[in-house]
Scaffold this motif. Structure first.
Motif, PDB file in Angstrom:
ATOM      1  N   ALA A 136       0.870  -1.029  -0.001  1.00 16.53           N
ATOM      2  CA  ALA A 136      -0.045  -0.155   0.084  1.00 16.53           C
ATOM      3  C   ALA A 136       0.859   1.308   0.033  1.00 16.53           C
ATOM      4  CB  ALA A 136      -0.879  -0.071   1.226  1.00 16.53           C
ATOM      5  N   LEU A 137       2.145   1.171   0.657  1.00  8.87           N
ATOM      6  CA  LEU A 137       2.870   2.470   0.671  1.00  8.87           C
ATOM      7  C   LEU A 137       3.801   2.456  -0.575  1.00  8.87           C
ATOM      8  CD1 LEU A 137       3.864   2.173   4.280  1.00  8.87           C
ATOM      9  CD2 LEU A 137       2.322   3.838   3.378  1.00  8.87           C
ATOM     10  N   LEU A 138       3.640   1.469  -1.282  1.00  8.95           N
ATOM     11  CA  LEU A 138       4.445   1.346  -2.620  1.00  8.95           C
ATOM     12  C   LEU A 138       6.233   1.435  -1.997  1.00  8.95           C
ATOM     13  CD1 LEU A 138       2.846   3.443  -5.440  1.00  8.95           C
ATOM     14  CD2 LEU A 138       2.693   1.110  -4.987  1.00  8.95           C
ATOM     15  N   SER A 139       6.428   0.677  -1.129  1.00  9.32           N
ATOM     16  CA  SER A 139       7.812   0.514  -0.421  1.00  9.32           C
ATOM     17  C   SER A 139       8.960  -0.064  -1.536  1.00  9.32           C
ATOM     18  CB  SER A 139       7.772  -0.487   0.730  1.00  9.32           C
ATOM     19  OG  SER A 139       7.011   0.201   1.785  1.00  9.32           O
ATOM     20  N   PRO A 140      10.061   0.672  -1.480  1.00  9.68           N
ATOM     21  CA  PRO A 140      11.091   0.230  -2.442  1.00  9.68           C
ATOM     22  C   PRO A 140      11.400  -1.393  -2.384  1.00  9.68           C
ATOM     23  CG  PRO A 140      11.707   2.337  -1.249  1.00  9.68           C
ATOM     24  CD  PRO A 140      10.482   1.723  -0.681  1.00  9.68           C
ATOM     25  N   GLY A 141      11.450  -2.012  -3.400  1.00  7.45           N
ATOM     26  CA  GLY A 141      11.814  -3.498  -3.472  1.00  7.45           C
ATOM     27  C   GLY A 141      10.319  -4.203  -3.446  1.00  7.45           C
ATOM     28  N   VAL A 142       9.325  -3.731  -3.061  1.00  6.88           N
ATOM     29  CA  VAL A 142       7.888  -4.469  -2.949  1.00  6.88           C
ATOM     30  C   VAL A 142       7.063  -4.436  -4.045  1.00  6.88           C
ATOM     31  CG1 VAL A 142       6.058  -4.961  -1.550  1.00  6.88           C
ATOM     32  CG2 VAL A 142       8.145  -4.197  -0.185  1.00  6.88           C
ATOM     33  N   VAL A 143       6.623  -5.717  -4.611  1.00  6.19           N
ATOM     34  CA  VAL A 143       5.733  -5.459  -5.882  1.00  6.19           C
ATOM     35  C   VAL A 143       4.292  -5.473  -5.384  1.00  6.19           C
ATOM     36  CG1 VAL A 143       4.903  -6.904  -7.923  1.00  6.19           C
ATOM     37  CG2 VAL A 143       7.412  -6.894  -7.347  1.00  6.19           C
ATOM     38  N   ALA A 144       3.619  -4.424  -5.809  1.00  6.40           N
ATOM     39  CA  ALA A 144       2.275  -4.197  -5.464  1.00  6.40           C
ATOM     40  C   ALA A 144       1.355  -4.402  -6.604  1.00  6.40           C
ATOM     41  CB  ALA A 144       2.159  -2.696  -4.862  1.00  6.40           C
ATOM     42  N   ARG A 145      -0.021  -4.930  -6.438  1.00  2.00           N
ATOM     43  CA  ARG A 145      -0.663  -5.177  -7.267  1.00  2.00           C
ATOM     44  C   ARG A 145      -1.943  -3.812  -7.408  1.00  2.00           C
ATOM     45  NH1 ARG A 145       1.732  -8.838  -9.795  1.00  2.00           N
ATOM     46  NH2 ARG A 145       1.895 -10.722  -8.787  1.00  2.00           N
ATOM     47  N   VAL A 146      -1.652  -2.926  -8.313  1.00  2.00           N
ATOM     48  CA  VAL A 146      -2.809  -1.901  -8.170  1.00  2.00           C
ATOM     49  C   VAL A 146      -3.240  -1.546  -9.547  1.00  2.00           C
ATOM     50  CG1 VAL A 146      -2.655   0.734  -7.930  1.00  2.00           C
ATOM     51  CG2 VAL A 146      -1.077  -0.751  -6.719  1.00  2.00           C
ATOM     52  N   CYS A 147      -4.782  -1.810  -9.618  1.00  8.20           N
ATOM     53  CA  CYS A 147      -5.638  -1.625 -10.575  1.00  8.20           C
ATOM     54  C   CYS A 147      -5.314  -2.425 -11.991  1.00  8.20           C
ATOM     55  CB  CYS A 147      -5.464  -0.301 -11.279  1.00  8.20           C
ATOM     56  SG  CYS A 147      -6.152   0.883 -10.024  1.00  8.20           S
ATOM     57  N   GLY A 148      -4.902  -3.913 -11.361  1.00  7.09           N
ATOM     58  CA  GLY A 148      -4.382  -4.905 -12.359  1.00  7.09           C
ATOM     59  C   GLY A 148      -2.989  -4.709 -12.782  1.00  7.09           C
ATOM     60  N   MET A 149      -2.166  -3.630 -12.282  1.00  2.00           N
ATOM     61  CA  MET A 149      -0.824  -3.864 -12.720  1.00  2.00           C
ATOM     62  C   MET A 149      -0.030  -4.186 -11.642  1.00  2.00           C
ATOM     63  SD  MET A 149      -0.570   0.443 -14.070  1.00  2.00           S
ATOM     64  CE  MET A 149      -1.188   0.978 -12.703  1.00  2.00           C
ATOM     65  N   ARG A 150       1.064  -4.780 -12.098  1.00  6.36           N
ATOM     66  CA  ARG A 150       2.270  -4.986 -11.215  1.00  6.36           C
ATOM     67  C   ARG A 150       3.054  -3.603 -10.906  1.00  6.36           C
ATOM     68  NH1 ARG A 150       5.958  -9.856 -13.266  1.00  6.36           N
ATOM     69  NH2 ARG A 150       5.968  -8.486 -14.927  1.00  6.36           N
ATOM     70  N   VAL A 151       3.217  -3.211  -9.625  1.00  6.42           N
ATOM     71  CA  VAL A 151       3.913  -1.948  -9.544  1.00  6.42           C
ATOM     72  C   VAL A 151       5.134  -2.180  -8.539  1.00  6.42           C
ATOM     73  CG1 VAL A 151       3.888   0.361  -8.667  1.00  6.42           C
ATOM     74  CG2 VAL A 151       1.756  -0.551  -9.790  1.00  6.42           C
ATOM     75  N   LEU A 152       6.125  -1.731  -9.136  1.00 11.96           N
ATOM     76  CA  LEU A 152       7.696  -1.727  -8.445  1.00 11.96           C
ATOM     77  C   LEU A 152       8.205  -0.719  -8.207  1.00 11.96           C
ATOM     78  CD1 LEU A 152       9.691  -3.569  -7.178  1.00 11.96           C
ATOM     79  CD2 LEU A 152      10.616  -3.920  -9.378  1.00 11.96           C
ATOM     80  N   ASN A 153       8.328  -0.244  -7.137  1.00 16.16           N
ATOM     81  CA  ASN A 153       9.234   0.869  -6.371  1.00 16.16           C
ATOM     82  C   ASN A 153      10.629   0.630  -6.294  1.00 16.16           C
ATOM     83  OD1 ASN A 153      10.348   3.248  -5.764  1.00 16.16           O
ATOM     84  ND2 ASN A 153       9.182   3.185  -3.857  1.00 16.16           N
ATOM     85  N   LEU A 154      11.686   1.009  -7.398  1.00 18.71           N
ATOM     86  CA  LEU A 154      12.793   0.649  -7.242  1.00 18.71           C
ATOM     87  C   LEU A 154      13.649   1.466  -6.344  1.00 18.71           C
ATOM     88  CD1 LEU A 154      14.092   0.356 -11.087  1.00 18.71           C
ATOM     89  CD2 LEU A 154      13.595  -1.861  -9.094  1.00 18.71           C
TER      90      LEU A 154
END
Length: 184
Positions: A136-154
């Motif tokens: 939920a925080l889009l923490s670096p290194g964590v893959v999140a699922r948001v609106c059908g996308m994989r989101v990775l904050n490097l």
């Protein structure tokens, strides 16, 4: 039959081109393959990029393209989006969300904290319902699922390139998002 399929295909391409042109007219800076699986999002620009140079043309772009290719992505299978407009001002969160929606990636990679922060704002309501706090925080290194996308904050990808250990950390993070393959 083929001409009908070609007409539908042409209509899809024309629609996408009109949407991308509309974003550009409102100051959005984006490029690459608009139909790609991966979208690289960046907010902290290098000097050349600040002066109107091409995005991701420096060491960060070279390293990201090489990493994606090593993971199995086709060399042309990525697009980029800057979270600052042509004047260097941060995009409005709604405009950023619209740009991401138009580009419709399966995987979105935040390359720095500025991009992640604006993405958090743009998707605040969607992130609020994510059960895992790090996602939920889009923490670096964590893959999140948001609106059908994989989101990775490097985290800060560009700065990591100057340190051998941090480069390995970035590579480990990127290995979490291999190509998804064809849907069946």
């Amino acid at each position: 039959m083929a001409s009908e399929r070609d007409a539908r295909r042409r209509a899809c391409v024309d629609k996408a081109a009109a949407e991308v042109d509309s974003l550009a007219a409102r100051g959005v800076r984006a490029g690459g393959n608009a139909f790609s699986e991966v979208l690289l999002v960046k907010g902290e620009l290098a000097e050349a990029e600040k002066n109107g140079g091409p995005a991701f043309s420096g060491a960060d772009g070279t390293a990201l393209r090489a990493s994606l290719e090593r993971l199995g992505y086709a060399p042309e299978d990525w697009a980029w989006l800057l979270t600052v407009d042509v004047a260097g001002e941060p995009l409005d969160a709604a405009l950023l969300r619209e740009a991401v929606t138009v580009l419709d990636p399966a995987t979105l990679v935040c390359c720095d904290e500025a991009a992640a922060a604006l993405l958090r704002e743009a998707y605040a309501d969607d992130l609020a319902v994510v059960e895992n706090l790090e996602e939920a925080l889009l923490s670096p290194g964590v893959v999140a699922r948001v609106c059908g996308m994989r989101v990775l904050n490097l985290g800060d990808f560009a700065a990591a390139l100057g340190d051998a250990h941090e480069k390995q950390v970035m590579w480990a993070r990127l290995k979490q998002i291999p190509p998804l393959g064809e849907p069946f």
